[in-house]
Design a protein around this motif. Structure first.
Motif, PDB file in Angstrom:
ATOM      1  N   PRO A   1      37.421  57.374  41.432  1.00 41.04           N
ATOM      2  CA  PRO A   1      38.372  56.834  40.447  1.00 41.04           C
ATOM      3  C   PRO A   1      39.827  56.886  40.882  1.00 41.04           C
TER       4      PRO A   1
ATOM      5  N   PHE B   1      29.915  54.393  39.360  1.00 40.45           N
ATOM      6  CA  PHE B   1      30.643  55.662  39.301  1.00 40.45           C
ATOM      7  C   PHE B   1      29.649  56.822  39.281  1.00 40.45           C
TER       8      PHE B   1
ATOM      9  N   ALA C   1      37.964  58.772  35.627  1.00 45.29           N
ATOM     10  CA  ALA C   1      37.248  57.501  35.554  1.00 45.29           C
ATOM     11  C   ALA C   1      37.569  56.769  34.252  1.00 45.29           C
TER      12      ALA C   1
END
Length: 372
Positions: free
Chosen positions: A310, A329, A346
């Protein structure tokens, strides 16, 4: 973070003499000398060394690296202890707002990073780990999803293991990208039944590299520090894994196969796809015309994924040039490569990316990759 005790419990009786174990690390010099050399982190005990048949599994792991990694483990000791139990994993997920976790191996992946490993033993390690993980995930199968480990030492048994873990209700398997036993990486014809089985069963394939393995690995022929080996092994092995699957025709022959390249960020992707598209395919594509029938970036967009960090500053550029459909992710929890607030980071991507794009990265794309 699978327990070392699992091998004595889940390996076949006839192979338990080969069960890996942890041994006390050999330390250099006196405590005072180590503190002078490495600083106050050397005051803490060095973590045990993973051993297999009397030899360390890790290759070229310096004392300085051992000190640093042991300190990292000490800082995360509460998390590491907690996730030994599925209840601890679920509690951590609740705290951070993670709905579903796909669980990947730690020590087990290292065990399969030994080139001299006999094929039957590698296959047995994979089966034993998968059996243990099945029990771990049974605490809450909807939220704790197993990713089946495959041993590339034994191509003959890999397709059978894909079938077996698919029977658990699992949706993905994980492989190392490195060449094993002299085979040509993931495009070797010996692995063709594996890719066919994964495509037929809609099992996603995750490619996960490792550092300090005893397999041919990027950078291992010229570096010794964990700093350099870690920097090379993860992104460069992923670059070559994608190239192998493309150049070897795996992605051409199996258009429904889903493949993800994990734990190397996404920054390498723009350069690599440009290089493969505009230099290699345009000027040298005739040589591989039978196996590479479209631009490599088209294969990637069609069926591949990559995990992001991120805090990668060029993430908006990746989205702008590649789109957001192929980005995933992952937290890598509870490893020390990431900060404790990685989920918050994130979620904070909405400051630099549209909310719809962030939703794709955090949910839609992973759900599509894993077939949720």
């Amino acid at each position: 973070m699978e327990p070392i005790e699992l091998w004595k419990q889940f390996l076949p009786v006839e192979l338990r003499a080969h069960a890996p174990y942890l041994a006390q690390a050999v330390v250099e010099g006196t405590l005072d000398e180590r503190v002078r050399r490495y600083g106050p982190k050397a005051l803490f005990p060095i973590s045990p060394v993973l051993m297999l048949d009397g030899k360390p599994v890790w290759h070229d792991l310096s004392q300085r690296a051992q000190v640093e990694m042991s300190w990292s483990s000490y800082e995360r000791r509460a998390q590491i202890v907690a996730v030994a139990r599925p209840e601890g994993q679920l509690e951590a997920m609740d705290r951070t707002g993670v709905e579903v976790a796909f669980l990947y191996p730690t020590l087990s992946l290292y065990l399969l990073g030994v080139d001299s490993l006999e094929a039957n033993l590698g296959a047995a390690f994979a089966r034993a780990y998968n059996d243990w993980l099945r029990g771990y995930c049974s605490r809450n199968p909807a939220r704790l999803q197993g990713v089946g480990l495959l041993s590339t030492h034994d191509p003959v048994s890999m397709a059978d293991e894909v079938e077996r873990v698919a029977g658990f209700g699992w949706r993905a398997v994980v492989v190392l990208p490195n060449p094993v036993k002299g085979r040509r990486g993931l495009s070797d014809p010996a692995y063709e039944p594996v890719w066919a089985a994964c495509e037929r069963l809609s099992m996603a394939v995750a490619v996960h590299a490792g550092t300090h393995s005893r397999l041919p690995t990027s950078g291992a022929d010229r570096f010794e520090s964990h700093f350099a080996l870690h920097a090379c092994a993860h992104p460069m092995e992923q670059m070559m894994a994608f190239l192998a699957l493309t150049e070897g025709g795996v992605l051409e022959r199996h258009p429904q196969l889903r493949v993800a390249f994990l734990e190397a960020g996404c920054g390498w992707l723009l350069y690599w796809l440009y290089r493969l598209d505009e230099v290699e395919y345009v000027h040298h594509g005739g040589e591989v015309a039978e196996t590479v029938k479209r631009k490599p970036s088209e294969y990637f967009r069609r069926q591949c994924f990559v995990s992001i960090e991120p805090d990668e500053p060029y993430l908006p550029a990746v989205v702008a040039h590649l789109g957001a459909e192929n980005l995933l992710f992952g937290t890598d929890f509870p490893h020390g490569d990431h900060s404790d607030d990685i989920v918050e980071e994130a979620l904070g991507l909405v400051k630099v990316l549209p909310e719809a794009v962030v939703r794709k990265i955090l949910w839609d794309n992973p759900a599509r990759f894993y077939g949720l």
